[in-house]
Write an enzyme that holds these catalytic residues in place. Structure first.
Site, PDB file in Angstrom:
ATOM      1  N   ARG A 189      27.910  22.076  10.769  1.00 53.43           N
ATOM      2  CA  ARG A 189      29.101  21.280  10.419  1.00 53.43           C
ATOM      3  C   ARG A 189      30.013  22.115   9.517  1.00 53.43           C
ATOM      4  O   ARG A 189      29.557  22.611   8.475  1.00 53.43           O
ATOM      5  CB  ARG A 189      28.633  20.015   9.689  1.00 53.43           C
ATOM      6  CG  ARG A 189      29.721  19.201   9.065  1.00 53.43           C
ATOM      7  CD  ARG A 189      30.314  18.225  10.024  1.00 53.43           C
ATOM      8  NE  ARG A 189      31.264  17.340   9.368  1.00 53.43           N
ATOM      9  CZ  ARG A 189      32.229  16.712   9.992  1.00 53.43           C
ATOM     10  NH1 ARG A 189      32.367  16.854  11.306  1.00 53.43           N
ATOM     11  NH2 ARG A 189      33.034  15.907   9.355  1.00 53.43           N
ATOM     12  N   GLY A 224      29.361   9.850   7.915  1.00 57.66           N
ATOM     13  CA  GLY A 224      29.435   8.636   8.747  1.00 57.66           C
ATOM     14  C   GLY A 224      28.351   8.591   9.814  1.00 57.66           C
ATOM     15  O   GLY A 224      27.790   7.525  10.101  1.00 57.66           O
ATOM     16  N   PHE A 277      -5.647  -5.208  12.200  1.00 56.48           N
ATOM     17  CA  PHE A 277      -6.319  -5.393  10.910  1.00 56.48           C
ATOM     18  C   PHE A 277      -5.689  -6.613  10.258  1.00 56.48           C
ATOM     19  O   PHE A 277      -4.504  -6.583   9.906  1.00 56.48           O
ATOM     20  CB  PHE A 277      -6.064  -4.124  10.082  1.00 56.48           C
ATOM     21  CG  PHE A 277      -6.687  -4.073   8.718  1.00 56.48           C
ATOM     22  CD1 PHE A 277      -8.024  -3.759   8.558  1.00 56.48           C
ATOM     23  CD2 PHE A 277      -5.918  -4.282   7.577  1.00 56.48           C
ATOM     24  CE1 PHE A 277      -8.594  -3.658   7.291  1.00 56.48           C
ATOM     25  CE2 PHE A 277      -6.486  -4.186   6.309  1.00 56.48           C
ATOM     26  CZ  PHE A 277      -7.813  -3.867   6.165  1.00 56.48           C
ATOM     27  N   GLU A 279      -0.157  -1.785   2.971  1.00 66.23           N
ATOM     28  CA  GLU A 279      -1.375  -1.073   2.514  1.00 66.23           C
ATOM     29  C   GLU A 279      -1.312  -0.766   1.015  1.00 66.23           C
ATOM     30  O   GLU A 279      -1.679   0.308   0.570  1.00 66.23           O
ATOM     31  CB  GLU A 279      -1.637   0.186   3.354  1.00 66.23           C
ATOM     32  CG  GLU A 279      -2.120  -0.167   4.748  1.00 66.23           C
ATOM     33  CD  GLU A 279      -2.541   1.012   5.579  1.00 66.23           C
ATOM     34  OE1 GLU A 279      -3.248   1.877   5.054  1.00 66.23           O
ATOM     35  OE2 GLU A 279      -2.152   1.043   6.764  1.00 66.23           O
ATOM     36  N   GLY A 280      -0.814  -1.753   0.260  1.00 69.29           N
ATOM     37  CA  GLY A 280      -0.693  -1.612  -1.182  1.00 69.29           C
ATOM     38  C   GLY A 280       0.690  -1.130  -1.553  1.00 69.29           C
ATOM     39  O   GLY A 280       1.016   0.040  -1.340  1.00 69.29           O
ATOM     40  N   GLN A 299      27.547  24.190  -2.998  1.00 69.20           N
ATOM     41  CA  GLN A 299      26.332  24.317  -3.820  1.00 69.20           C
ATOM     42  C   GLN A 299      25.639  22.977  -4.057  1.00 69.20           C
ATOM     43  O   GLN A 299      24.423  22.920  -4.182  1.00 69.20           O
ATOM     44  CB  GLN A 299      26.668  24.982  -5.145  1.00 69.20           C
ATOM     45  CG  GLN A 299      26.866  26.477  -4.976  1.00 69.20           C
ATOM     46  CD  GLN A 299      26.819  27.231  -6.290  1.00 69.20           C
ATOM     47  OE1 GLN A 299      26.996  26.639  -7.358  1.00 69.20           O
ATOM     48  NE2 GLN A 299      26.614  28.522  -6.221  1.00 69.20           N
TER      49      GLN A 299
HETATM   50  C1  LIG Z   1       5.857  -3.871   8.445  1.00 68.46           C
HETATM   51  C2  LIG Z   1       4.636  -4.468   7.825  1.00 68.46           C
HETATM   52  C3  LIG Z   1       3.399  -4.333   8.478  1.00 68.46           C
HETATM   53  C4  LIG Z   1       2.257  -4.924   7.925  1.00 68.46           C
HETATM   54  N1  LIG Z   1       1.056  -4.836   8.601  1.00 68.46           N
HETATM   55  C5  LIG Z   1      -0.038  -5.481   8.114  1.00 68.46           C
HETATM   56  C6  LIG Z   1      -1.279  -5.491   8.841  1.00 68.46           C
HETATM   57  O1  LIG Z   1      -1.407  -4.890   9.926  1.00 68.46           O
HETATM   58  N2  LIG Z   1      -2.328  -6.188   8.340  1.00 68.46           N
HETATM   59  C7  LIG Z   1      -2.240  -6.869   7.161  1.00 68.46           C
HETATM   60  O2  LIG Z   1      -3.228  -7.479   6.763  1.00 68.46           O
HETATM   61  N3  LIG Z   1      -1.079  -6.886   6.432  1.00 68.46           N
HETATM   62  C8  LIG Z   1       0.012  -6.197   6.891  1.00 68.46           C
HETATM   63  N4  LIG Z   1       1.202  -6.215   6.176  1.00 68.46           N
HETATM   64  C9  LIG Z   1       1.271  -7.002   4.943  1.00 68.46           C
HETATM   65  C10 LIG Z   1       1.366  -6.138   3.702  1.00 68.46           C
HETATM   66  O3  LIG Z   1       0.133  -5.527   3.430  1.00 68.46           O
HETATM   67  C11 LIG Z   1       1.892  -7.032   2.571  1.00 68.46           C
HETATM   68  O4  LIG Z   1       3.246  -7.333   2.868  1.00 68.46           O
HETATM   69  C12 LIG Z   1       1.771  -6.348   1.223  1.00 68.46           C
HETATM   70  O5  LIG Z   1       0.423  -6.266   0.832  1.00 68.46           O
HETATM   71  C13 LIG Z   1       2.558  -7.113   0.147  1.00 68.46           C
HETATM   72  O6  LIG Z   1       2.207  -8.455   0.167  1.00 68.46           O
HETATM   73  P1  LIG Z   1       3.356  -9.590   0.175  1.00 68.46           P
HETATM   74  O7  LIG Z   1       4.303  -9.283   1.267  1.00 68.46           O
HETATM   75  O8  LIG Z   1       2.667 -10.894   0.181  1.00 68.46           O
HETATM   76  O9  LIG Z   1       4.115  -9.366  -1.167  1.00 68.46           O
HETATM   77  P2  LIG Z   1       3.625  -9.865  -2.619  1.00 68.46           P
HETATM   78  O10 LIG Z   1       2.150  -9.759  -2.732  1.00 68.46           O
HETATM   79  O11 LIG Z   1       4.271 -11.167  -2.886  1.00 68.46           O
HETATM   80  O12 LIG Z   1       4.245  -8.752  -3.558  1.00 68.46           O
HETATM   81  C14 LIG Z   1       5.677  -8.638  -3.722  1.00 68.46           C
HETATM   82  C15 LIG Z   1       5.969  -7.464  -4.594  1.00 68.46           C
HETATM   83  O13 LIG Z   1       5.443  -7.678  -5.893  1.00 68.46           O
HETATM   84  C16 LIG Z   1       5.138  -6.420  -6.482  1.00 68.46           C
HETATM   85  N5  LIG Z   1       3.744  -6.418  -6.938  1.00 68.46           N
HETATM   86  C17 LIG Z   1       2.675  -6.904  -6.286  1.00 68.46           C
HETATM   87  N6  LIG Z   1       1.552  -6.714  -6.996  1.00 68.46           N
HETATM   88  C18 LIG Z   1       1.919  -6.086  -8.141  1.00 68.46           C
HETATM   89  C19 LIG Z   1       1.223  -5.626  -9.284  1.00 68.46           C
HETATM   90  N7  LIG Z   1      -0.108  -5.759  -9.388  1.00 68.46           N
HETATM   91  N8  LIG Z   1       1.934  -5.064 -10.280  1.00 68.46           N
HETATM   92  C20 LIG Z   1       3.280  -4.921 -10.176  1.00 68.46           C
HETATM   93  N9  LIG Z   1       4.003  -5.329  -9.111  1.00 68.46           N
HETATM   94  C21 LIG Z   1       3.335  -5.905  -8.108  1.00 68.46           C
HETATM   95  C22 LIG Z   1       5.362  -5.353  -5.391  1.00 68.46           C
HETATM   96  O14 LIG Z   1       6.635  -4.756  -5.559  1.00 68.46           O
HETATM   97  C23 LIG Z   1       5.343  -6.155  -4.131  1.00 68.46           C
HETATM   98  O15 LIG Z   1       6.079  -5.548  -3.094  1.00 68.46           O
HETATM   99  C24 LIG Z   1       2.346  -5.618   6.708  1.00 68.46           C
HETATM  100  C25 LIG Z   1       3.585  -5.734   6.056  1.00 68.46           C
HETATM  101  C26 LIG Z   1       4.710  -5.173   6.605  1.00 68.46           C
HETATM  102  C27 LIG Z   1       6.018  -5.328   5.886  1.00 68.46           C
END
Ligand SMILES: Cc1cc2nc3c(=O)[nH]c(=O)nc-3n(C[C@H](O)[C@H](O)[C@H](O)COP(=O)(O)OP(=O)(O)OC[C@H]3O[C@@H](n4cnc5c(N)ncnc54)[C@H](O)[C@@H]3O)c2cc1C
Length: 381
Positions: free
Chosen positions: A268, A341, A125, A364-365, A279
């Site tokens: 453990r 550890g 995707f 995914e958001g 507790q």
């Molecule tokens: C392991 C991994 C697998 C992935 N796989 C896919 C894939 O298969 N396909 C694909 O298309 N993408 C993929 N992604 C990308 C992923 O969807 C993006 O990393 C993610 O959407 C965040 O975008 P960015 O890294 O550009 O961070 P940015 O958009 O720069 O955002 C940085 C940070 O800003 C903050 N932020 C962003 N928007 C808001 C808001 N509106 N309000 C407040 N805070 C906010 C959040 O804390 C966010 O983490 C993957 C990422 C990772 C790490």
């Protein structure tokens, strides 16, 4: 043995309970696989899961199309994640990569599903770009119509299965309107001339990931998935189905962390008695068990609501993903603490979970984005 009493909740039907039991048996006999070569491990997992029939849940059957069973998707992801994070990843990508084709694909495009459901082709995707991760509407990648073709130019990054996928669901700007209303989705085979892997990316919990480069990639108009200009809506519909399954994967990681901790605190000895007798440790266990159950309620509420035919489950899926991933992070952190550890020793189960969970709060958001979604939905309601 993980707690399975949640399967008695009214969200499920008997076939879901049977699926959970059958998959549990399969996981015990087949997982984890050897992770020393991540690409090979993923290919092997997809082939194995295809042969066993689990991938039939990941996409619709083109010969007998029925809606995706979101509760089944969640049960599968939760169970796989509990046994092997990479198996969950490989399963998830078969669904996410083909989600647009399942929901909006033409008969010809859906031919691919025979292969992805059998584990004979891997899918991906491709939405994110260097300048637009959370800010999808800011996408740069272009798709320009030229006669019976579209020409794709640009870059996609963070693409899971990048480098090993056979087909990519790619989002690009076709320009019908500004911003999010000018995007479209395309089915692009990995061998399309001009599509190359610009860079392989390494993350703390290794899985196949790449930056893709598109230089004058020419694909026929028949590669368009859905209507031109509807790409953003389409991507949100796909995420509406799959977002709660990310919560389910987090739930699987959290349940495993709780299981490992229950085992540890009984076996453990500390100060002449089992660790469980302290507790404060009981307090940690109680918090973990509560978080696991509350996350499960939100995940399966979202999945059940979608399966009842709701057109959109934006609020339910956002709540499920946000809560389950955030709480799983905390559950796993407590598990590391309880293990002392051994919790940070490379190769221990909880150390692996600690690395595995982190990215789920970003992709995914991101969690912050889910909060924005939930707040807007609350205002709308
Ligand atoms: C392991 C991994 C697998 C992935 N796989 C896919 C894939 O298969 N396909 C694909 O298309 N993408 C993929 N992604 C990308 C992923 O969807 C993006 O990393 C993610 O959407 C965040 O975008 P960015 O890294 O550009 O961070 P940015 O958009 O720069 O955002 C940085 C940070 O800003 C903050 N932020 C962003 N928007 C808001 C808001 N509106 N309000 C407040 N805070 C906010 C959040 O804390 C966010 O983490 C993957 C990422 C990772 C790490």
């Amino acid at each position: 043995m993980a707690d399975t009493t949640f399967l008695n909740w009214p969200f499920f039907e008997d076939h879901h309970r049977a699926l959970a039991a059958d998959l549990e048996d399969w996981c015990k006999n087949n997982l984890p696989v050897d992770h020393s070569d991540i690409d090979e491990a993923c290919k092997q997992l997809v082939a194995k899961m295809g042969a066993a029939g689990w991938l039939t849940y990941s996409a619709i059957d083109p010969d007998d199309p029925k809606p995706l069973d979101v509760r089944a998707l969640c049960i599968i992801r939760e169970t796989l994640a509990r046994h092997d994070g990479l198996a969950d990843f490989a399963f998830a990508m078969q669904g996410l990569g083909t989600g647009a084709i399942s929901l909006f694909g033409t008969k010809d495009q859906q031919e691919w599903l025979h292969k992805t459901r059998a584990g004979e082709a891997l899918s991906a995707f491709a939405l994110s770009e260097p300048r637009s991760g959370s800010d999808v509407a800011n996408m740069d990648m272009s798709a320009v119509r030229e006669g019976d073709d579209y020409i794709l130019n640009g870059e996609k990054t963070w693409i899971s299965n990048g480098g090993i996928a056979d087909l990519y669901c790619v989002f690009a700007r076709t320009g019908e309107a500004p911003g999010a209303r000018g995007l479209s989705a395309f089915l692009v085979p990995a061998d399309a001339p001009g599509l190359t892997i610009a860079e392989r990316l390494e993350v703390i919990a290794p899985h196949p990931l790449a930056t893709l480069s598109f230089k004058d990639v020419r694909i026929p108009v028949s590669s368009l998935i859905g209507e031109p200009g509807q790409g953003f809506k389409l991507s949100m519909s796909v995420l509406d189905v799959f977002r709660s399954t990310v919560g389910a994967a987090a739930l699987g990681f959290a349940r495993r962390a709780l299981d490992e901790s229950l085992d540890r605190v009984q076996n453990r000895e500390l100060f002449g008695a089992p660790l469980f007798d302290l507790q404060m440790v009981q307090g940690h266990i109680a918090d973990m068990a509560l978080d696991v159950d509350a996350a499960a309620l939100l995940v399966y509420r979202a999945a059940w609501t979608k399966d009842q035919g709701a057109a959109r489950v934006t609020r339910e899926a956002a709540m499920a993903k946000l809560y389950a991933t955030d709480r799983a992070q905390d559950v796993i952190d407590k598990a590391v603490q309880i293990h002392g550890g051994d919790g940070v020793r490379k190769g221990s189960v909880v150390e692996g979970l600690y690395r595995e969970i982190r990215a789920l709060r970003i992709y995914e958001g991101a969690s912050d984005v889910q909060k924005v979604v939930i707040a807007r939905q609350a205002l709308g309601a």
